[in-house]
Design a protein around this motif. Structure first.
Motif, short mmCIF file in Angstrom:
data_model
loop_
_atom_site.label_atom_id
_atom_site.label_comp_id
_atom_site.label_asym_id
_atom_site.label_seq_id
_atom_site.Cartn_x
_atom_site.Cartn_y
_atom_site.Cartn_z
N ARG A 31 0.84 -1.20 0.00
CA ARG A 31 0.00 0.00 0.00
C ARG A 31 0.88 1.25 0.00
O ARG A 31 1.85 1.32 0.76
N ASP A 50 -3.09 8.71 2.34
CA ASP A 50 -4.24 7.84 2.62
C ASP A 50 -5.03 7.71 1.33
O ASP A 50 -5.80 8.61 0.96
N GLU A 62 -7.52 5.87 0.45
CA GLU A 62 -8.97 5.83 0.58
C GLU A 62 -9.53 7.25 0.68
O GLU A 62 -10.57 7.56 0.10
N ALA A 63 -8.84 8.11 1.40
CA ALA A 63 -9.27 9.51 1.50
C ALA A 63 -9.13 10.21 0.15
O ALA A 63 -9.99 11.02 -0.24
N GLN A 118 1.91 4.70 1.17
CA GLN A 118 1.68 5.26 2.49
C GLN A 118 2.29 6.65 2.70
O GLN A 118 1.98 7.34 3.66
N ARG A 119 3.18 7.06 1.80
CA ARG A 119 3.85 8.34 1.98
C ARG A 119 4.39 8.81 0.64
O ARG A 119 4.79 8.00 -0.20
#
Length: 232
Positions: free
Chosen positions: A114, A208, A210-211, A116-117
């Protein structure tokens, strides 16, 4: 992201981001259906070879023959990173009028594959030709297009749509990177910062997805509502 922030996006960024949502979801669904991640897909032909820390993967990067954009995956020794970070993609665009490649952004990945940054790096980290944020952004998102079979067509598409979805974040990070490379007198770039081997990362932000997708979905819903609303 607020409606005002979306209205501030150039039309081509907005169109590309909205178009990328469905492709992103389709790619993620395909990976989940086979119990895979973008990282297992990237290394599918190299699972028995272990992971060569510090090296580029693929060894000579993955340039697109049409756009000139390229990427590679890279991981430092795990002792230098948090336990959840597996590695990161470095993404570049080329400029036919200038030599070398300009770094767009790095995408940190966790062990579950995923994103992540996001972060930008000092010029010496990747050996890029450092160009001002405005020049790099003028090529995006359409200038970052990876369409090749190896090391993975799916990973190339995943990265391509990721850039389209993250243009607001990429713009902010590149502008912050430019600020970090500016001298007190306003000259750019600051050669002392560029040569500073203790300055690896110049800007970064958590991610994120999903956001991010929720923001784009809300914008799409709002646009559809405007189209069907009777004139007031």
């Amino acid at each position: 992201m607020s409606d005002a922030a979306f209205h501030a996006l150039p039309d081509d960024w907005l169109d590309a981001g909205l178009a990328a949502v469905d492709e992103w979801r389709s790619i993620q669904s395909a990976l989940v259906a086979d119990n895979q991640t973008v990282l297992t897909e990237l290394f599918r032909d190299h699972l028995g070879e272990g992971f060569d820390y510090w090296a580029h993967f693929p060894p000579h990067d993955a340039p697109d023959p049409i756009s000139g954009a390229r990427f590679y995956y890279h991981a430092h020794d795990p002792a230098e990173w948090t336990s959840i970070e597996h590695g990161h993609f470095h993404l570049f665009v080329a400029d036919e009028d200038e030599p070398g490649f300009a770094h767009v952004v790095a995408v940190s990945m966790d062990r579950q594959g995923r994103a992540q940054r996001l972060f930008t790096t000092n010029g010496w980290v990747t050996g890029e030709t450092v160009r001002p944020a405005a020049q790099v952004l003028a090529q995006l998102p359409n200038g970052f297009e990876i369409n090749r079979a190896r090391p993975s067509w799916l990973v190339g598409r995943w990265l391509t749509v990721l850039v389209s979805l993250l243009m607001p974040q990429i713009r902010e990070l590149l502008e912050l990177r430019d600020c970090a490379l500016m001298t007190e007198s306003g000259d750019w770039p600051d050669v002392e910062v560029l040569a500073d081997r203790d300055r690896h990362v110049l800007s970064e932000c958590p991610l994120d997805m999903e956001a991010v997708l929720a923001d784009w979905s809300r914008r799409l819903t709002a646009m559809q509502a405007q189209l069907i609303s009777p004139p007031g």
